[in-house]
Design an enzyme around this catalytic site. Structure first.
Site, PDB file in Angstrom:
ATOM      1  CG  MET A  26      41.494  33.275  37.786  1.00 26.95           C
ATOM      2  SD  MET A  26      42.860  32.717  38.864  1.00 26.95           S
ATOM      3  CE  MET A  26      42.166  33.072  40.496  1.00 26.95           C
ATOM      4  CD  GLN A  78      35.455  39.241  34.174  1.00 28.61           C
ATOM      5  OE1 GLN A  78      35.607  38.059  33.914  1.00 28.61           O
ATOM      6  NE2 GLN A  78      36.437  40.123  34.176  1.00 28.61           N
ATOM      7  CB  CYS A 108      38.323  36.207  28.415  1.00 26.72           C
ATOM      8  SG  CYS A 108      38.402  34.409  28.261  1.00 26.72           S
ATOM      9  CE  LYS A 147      41.426  40.742  35.036  1.00 31.19           C
ATOM     10  NZ  LYS A 147      42.085  40.118  33.877  1.00 31.19           N
ATOM     11  CG  HIS A 179      46.309  40.443  31.836  1.00 37.29           C
ATOM     12  ND1 HIS A 179      45.777  39.190  31.958  1.00 37.29           N
ATOM     13  CD2 HIS A 179      47.656  40.257  31.750  1.00 37.29           C
ATOM     14  CE1 HIS A 179      46.756  38.285  31.933  1.00 37.29           C
ATOM     15  NE2 HIS A 179      47.895  38.930  31.815  1.00 37.29           N
ATOM     16  N   GLY A 220      48.534  40.515  36.133  1.00 36.72           N
ATOM     17  CA  GLY A 220      49.430  39.780  35.251  1.00 36.72           C
ATOM     18  C   GLY A 220      50.781  39.497  35.877  1.00 36.72           C
ATOM     19  N   GLY A 221      51.050  38.223  36.171  1.00 36.69           N
ATOM     20  CA  GLY A 221      52.368  37.825  36.638  1.00 36.69           C
ATOM     21  C   GLY A 221      52.708  38.204  38.062  1.00 36.69           C
TER      22      GLY A 221
END
Length: 340
Positions: A26, A78, A108, A147, A179, A220-221
């Protein structure tokens, strides 16, 4: 208040096992100070750097971006980029720096990333991604992973995602984090792209069934270990948690070693985690750093506990002041009532 022992370098099987639970890369959040804190909470969870662009390393010579503490292992670098030769060199830098894994960002959606022709826009170019993965794998002896999203814009995920996975598998990639949302490259902000496109967990589970030889993690979530365990029970190999792990690090990570990895390790109380951070903070300050660079990642340690607001407020108000030191953290800890 002794520092963590330096762990051994991780082998490929160790890192694959660690990927059963990971904290998402992140931007502006998962820096080395954040990762050190997260490692105190969980000995086994796989940690990721913020995305580092290959041009910054190869053309800009910004190798300082690769600095990390050896206590962070297992830790993945990453990378963002789309030039196979440049990514290969960047991956080589990462391997030489000691990272356990290097990951290619194909998820992204920010405008800045799109303008550099990498990130989620690469979902449109699986052949290019395959070339990048092949070049990176040829350059390093650590694992190269990807990713990605389930698709972008008006792509049909049930068509493009299998083709994408087939392409990266053909290039030798054996682990992918998906994701489970589309990314909309126009019309949604990066923040909206984390919430607005609907999640499709069923599609990711279907991809595991279609590609049983791939190690597939879902992102995700996901906001609790209960949710993580439910997804693992559906046959997925790993779960990646993002914002919840940052904002509620103790809730997510302190019990992860026992619940996700089956380790005999009791959750360390957040008060003890704070005390274990003090030597690290002292070392950071001695090297010219500032207190808030570390404490901004510690705000959520007491989320939901009595005194959490006082803890956050004191750190917010005083950690940015010139000369602020560990005594600020100790006074903030006094705002949190002890639990009998």
């Amino acid at each position: 208040m002794s520092e963590l022992p330096t762990p051994r370098k991780q082998g490929k099987s160790d890192v694959a096992r660690a990927a059963r639970l990971s904290v998402a890369p992140m931007m502006d959040w998962t820096d080395r100070h954040c990762r050190y804190l997260h490692r105190l909470l969980s000995a086994h969870t796989l940690l990721y750097t913020e995305m580092v662009t290959a041009p910054a390393l190869v053309r800009g010579g910004a190798l300082r971006l690769l600095d990390f503490s050896p206590q962070e292992h297992p830790v993945a670098l990453q990378l963002g980029g789309s030039d196979p030769l440049e990514l290969a060199q960047a991956a080589r830098f990462g391997a030489e720096a000691g990272y356990d894994q290097v990951d290619l960002n194909c998820g992204c959606p920010s405008d800045r990333v799109q303008s550099g022709t990498f990130g989620a826009i690469l979902m449109r170019s699986p052949e290019l991604v395959a070339d990048c993965v092949a070049a990176m794998r040829a350059a390093v002896d650590i694992e190269v992973t990807v990713k990605c999203r389930i698709g972008v814009d008006d792509q049909e995920p049930r068509e493009v995602l299998p083709a994408f996975l087939d392409a990266v598998r053909g290039a030798g990639c054996r682990r992918v984090v998906i994701h489970a949302r589309k990314a909309w490259l126009k019309g949604l902000s990066p923040k909206e792209n984390r919430d607005v496109p609907p999640l499709d967990y069923d599609l990711v589970v279907a991809m595991k069934q279609a590609f049983p030889d791939l190690h597939l993690s879902i992102n995700g979530g996901i906001d609790s270990l209960d949710a993580a365990e439910a997804l693992l029970a559906r046959g997925l190999d790993g779960v990646m948690i993002g914002r919840a792990a940052y904002h509620q690090p103790w809730d997510i990570l302190a019990a992860a070693d026992a619940r996700i990895f089956g380790a005999e390790r009791a959750a360390i109380p957040p008060e003890d985690i704070v005390r274990q951070m003090l030597p690290y903070i002292e070392s950071h300050l001695a090297q010219g750093g500032r207190l808030h660079q570390v404490t901004r990642h510690m705000m959520g340690l007491f989320a939901g506990r009595p005194g959490a607001r006082g803890w956050r407020r004191l750190l917010s108000e005083e950690a940015t002041r010139d000369g602020a030191g560990p005594e600020v953290v100790e006074r903030a800890l006094e705002r949190v009532p002890a639990i009998a």
